[in-house]
Design an enzyme around this catalytic site. Structure first.
Site, PDB file in Angstrom:
ATOM      1  N   GLU A  83       9.113 -15.638  26.084  1.00 13.70           N
ATOM      2  CA  GLU A  83       8.130 -15.251  27.090  1.00 13.70           C
ATOM      3  C   GLU A  83       6.881 -16.127  27.017  1.00 13.70           C
ATOM      4  O   GLU A  83       6.284 -16.464  28.044  1.00 13.70           O
ATOM      5  CB  GLU A  83       7.747 -13.776  26.909  1.00 13.70           C
ATOM      6  CG  GLU A  83       8.843 -12.793  27.265  1.00 13.70           C
ATOM      7  CD  GLU A  83       9.854 -12.582  26.164  1.00 13.70           C
ATOM      8  OE1 GLU A  83      10.842 -11.872  26.386  1.00 13.70           O
ATOM      9  OE2 GLU A  83       9.667 -13.146  25.060  1.00 13.70           O
ATOM     10  N   PRO A 280      22.083 -19.261  15.124  1.00 19.55           N
ATOM     11  CA  PRO A 280      22.114 -17.824  15.436  1.00 19.55           C
ATOM     12  C   PRO A 280      20.865 -17.413  16.196  1.00 19.55           C
ATOM     13  O   PRO A 280      19.770 -17.920  15.946  1.00 19.55           O
ATOM     14  CB  PRO A 280      22.159 -17.147  14.056  1.00 19.55           C
ATOM     15  CG  PRO A 280      22.482 -18.229  13.080  1.00 19.55           C
ATOM     16  CD  PRO A 280      22.044 -19.514  13.679  1.00 19.55           C
ATOM     17  N   ARG A 281      21.033 -16.484  17.128  1.00 19.81           N
ATOM     18  CA  ARG A 281      19.887 -16.000  17.895  1.00 19.81           C
ATOM     19  C   ARG A 281      18.805 -15.461  16.978  1.00 19.81           C
ATOM     20  O   ARG A 281      17.617 -15.635  17.231  1.00 19.81           O
ATOM     21  CB  ARG A 281      20.356 -14.916  18.876  1.00 19.81           C
ATOM     22  CG  ARG A 281      19.256 -14.308  19.723  1.00 19.81           C
ATOM     23  CD  ARG A 281      18.674 -15.311  20.692  1.00 19.81           C
ATOM     24  NE  ARG A 281      17.736 -14.714  21.618  1.00 19.81           N
ATOM     25  CZ  ARG A 281      17.074 -15.393  22.545  1.00 19.81           C
ATOM     26  NH1 ARG A 281      17.272 -16.691  22.673  1.00 19.81           N
ATOM     27  NH2 ARG A 281      16.247 -14.782  23.364  1.00 19.81           N
ATOM     28  N   GLY A 320      12.310 -21.755  16.749  1.00 23.60           N
ATOM     29  CA  GLY A 320      11.441 -22.742  17.347  1.00 23.60           C
ATOM     30  C   GLY A 320      11.933 -24.175  17.292  1.00 23.60           C
ATOM     31  O   GLY A 320      11.150 -25.096  17.545  1.00 23.60           O
ATOM     32  N   ASN A 345      19.022 -18.130  28.589  1.00 27.25           N
ATOM     33  CA  ASN A 345      18.521 -18.978  29.667  1.00 27.25           C
ATOM     34  C   ASN A 345      18.913 -20.446  29.474  1.00 27.25           C
ATOM     35  O   ASN A 345      18.570 -21.043  28.447  1.00 27.25           O
ATOM     36  CB  ASN A 345      17.001 -18.846  29.745  1.00 27.25           C
ATOM     37  CG  ASN A 345      16.467 -19.242  31.093  1.00 27.25           C
ATOM     38  OD1 ASN A 345      16.981 -20.142  31.734  1.00 27.25           O
ATOM     39  ND2 ASN A 345      15.418 -18.559  31.514  1.00 27.25           N
ATOM     40  N   PRO A 346      19.580 -21.063  30.454  1.00 25.68           N
ATOM     41  CA  PRO A 346      19.977 -22.463  30.336  1.00 25.68           C
ATOM     42  C   PRO A 346      18.930 -23.450  30.823  1.00 25.68           C
ATOM     43  O   PRO A 346      19.187 -24.652  30.870  1.00 25.68           O
ATOM     44  CB  PRO A 346      21.221 -22.528  31.237  1.00 25.68           C
ATOM     45  CG  PRO A 346      20.907 -21.561  32.341  1.00 25.68           C
ATOM     46  CD  PRO A 346      20.134 -20.431  31.681  1.00 25.68           C
ATOM     47  N   GLU A 348      15.946 -24.432  29.566  1.00 28.04           N
ATOM     48  CA  GLU A 348      15.330 -25.328  28.598  1.00 28.04           C
ATOM     49  C   GLU A 348      16.195 -26.552  28.298  1.00 28.04           C
ATOM     50  O   GLU A 348      15.673 -27.678  28.268  1.00 28.04           O
ATOM     51  CB  GLU A 348      14.991 -24.573  27.309  1.00 28.04           C
ATOM     52  CG  GLU A 348      14.054 -25.342  26.409  1.00 28.04           C
ATOM     53  CD  GLU A 348      13.436 -24.487  25.322  1.00 28.04           C
ATOM     54  OE1 GLU A 348      13.036 -25.054  24.299  1.00 28.04           O
ATOM     55  OE2 GLU A 348      13.348 -23.266  25.501  1.00 28.04           O
TER      56      GLU A 348
END
Length: 433
Positions: A83, A280-281, A320, A345-346, A348
């Site tokens: 965000e 990993p997320r 990051g 989200n693709p 980036e």
């Protein structure tokens, strides 16, 4: 309000709504938070210990804001890293257009806090959604505008902002398919009251706008997705020599890593020497993922920022770093899509000319993926076997795969402009005084 696809969940008090509460009333919600207060104290202390030494602020989540935070400006709340990144272009334009109006950013997570500090804006940890706490923060900041990113509906913050006469806007708002179903069924009276008190909802798409309107929001508009306005850096001309046959599995989830490793085994059979960077997320799962790789008989190391290692799989154990990896790895798989998480989200990777491969579960970002697929700028796969085949194909046909990436970047460029649309709508409050 959980809108799906978030990396680090907020606390129960931070998220506002609790799915499945049926006809919850405001007093029910406040009673629930009062019962949770002892746990919130423990949570605040836990977060204090985990924060970097130079950024520890005891009980800030209870409204004890540090000295030096500017008042009379914009309070922008962005839960976590994603965000804050989405808000970056908005923060930049706000500071350019209204240089005397300070922007203060709150986040729930430490990764979000780090991203906010990197933007060079004052930061504080978001208050728990207790009415007295929100009232205290609003009195301390005296904001001209409260701007919330991506549909964090906090009933007490919304109500206290209304009572204080502070306009509140939701920017980049979205409702995933899952959240849409839940709130149609369970939203009840409290959801209607909250939506009625919001001055404006700037939705990511026409579909999101229509969904908010059908839930009872009186003021919702399609402003577009702010993430399309990410800065467009130059596309790297040359890949690092040791990355030409490397692929990246970004933001993977439990139950998905096994499928990614099966795909990697197949890719190595068809493209010997192929290597995988697995992210990993949730970075805290890195040890678990490393053990999983070892059980598959693959050599594995922890990823290092200073260069590649001689192993079949590298596992990333920090947040990051994806932006840099997107730029240096030619083949990207976007996780959360081979399991029913709803995808990530693709945009980036697309801004640096990287198309993504993805599984069938992309409901969280359906509009973005639809735009990419319509231009042959992303590649869907049904399962692990097809993923492995497509990765090997991309290594064998690098020029053709690079064409997917170029088209992805073009799609991003064509959909830019959400920042200006949001700024135009909130100017009515910032131009005053």
């Amino acid at each position: 309000m959980d809108t799906g696809g978030r990396g680090e969940p907020a606390t129960a008090a931070g998220g506002g709504f609790v799915p499945g509460v049926g006809e919850m009333r405001r007093w029910h919600y406040r009673l629930m938070l009062a019962a949770l207060t002892p746990w919130l104290v423990v949570d605040a202390l836990r977060r204090h210990r985990r924060a970097p030494a130079g950024h520890r602020r005891r009980f800030e989540q209870f409204g004890r804001l540090r000295d030096g935070l500017p008042d009379g400006g914009v309070w922008l709340h962005a839960v976590s890293l994603g965000e804050v990144r989405a808000a970056a272009s908005l923060v930049r334009v706000l500071r350019e257009r209204w240089p005397t109006v300070p922007v203060v950013v709150s986040t729930t997570t430490e990764t979000g806090a780090g991203a906010a500090r990197a933007l060079g804006v004052p930061h504080f940890y978001a208050p728990y959604d207790l009415a007295l706490v929100q009232r205290r923060v609003l009195r301390r900041l005296r904001p001209r505008l409260v701007l919330i990113m991506e549909t964090e509906l906090w009933p007490n913050l919304v109500r206290e902002s209304r009572r204080a006469g502070v306009p509140l806007v939701i920017a980049n708002a979205r409702l995933s398919d899952r959240s849409w179903r839940r709130y149609r069924r369970w939203g009840g009276k409290l959801l209607g009251e909250v939506l009625a008190d919001i001055d404006l909802i700037c939705a990511q798409s026409a579909t999101d706008r229509d969904r908010f309107e059908r839930l009872g929001a009186p003021r919702a508009e399609d402003c577009g997705n702010l993430k399309f306005d990410l800065a467009l850096p130059g596309v790297p001309d040359d890949l690092p020599a040791d990355r030409a046959r490397t692929w990246l599995a970004a933001s993977t989830h439990p139950g998905e890593e096994e499928q990614v490793l099966d795909a990697h085994r197949l890719a190595r059979e068809r493209s010997p020497g192929a290597r995988l960077i697995l992210v990993p997320r949730h970075p805290e799962r890195a040890d678990e993922v490393i053990r999983l790789v070892e059980k598959r008989g693959l050599s594995v190391v922890r990823w290092r920022p200073d260069g590649s290692a001689d192993a079949e799989v590298e596992v990333v154990d920090r947040a990051g770093v994806l932006a840099g990896l997107f730029a240096e790895v030619p083949v990207v798989f976007m996780g959360g899509s081979l399991v029913s998480t709803g995808g990530h989200n693709p945009i980036e990777p697309a801004v640096v000319g990287r198309a993504v491969m993805h599984g069938p579960h992309v409901s969280n970002f359906r509009a973005v993926f639809s735009a990419l697929e319509a231009r042959r700028a992303s590649l869907g796969v049904a399962d692990a076997r097809e993923l492995g085949e497509r990765v090997a194909w991309a290594f064998a046909r690098p020029t053709e795969w690079a064409g997917y990436g170029q088209r992805a970047r073009e799609v991003i460029a064509e959909h830019r402009g959400a920042t200006e649309r949001v700024v135009k709508r909130i100017a009515q409050w910032l131009d005053r005084g």
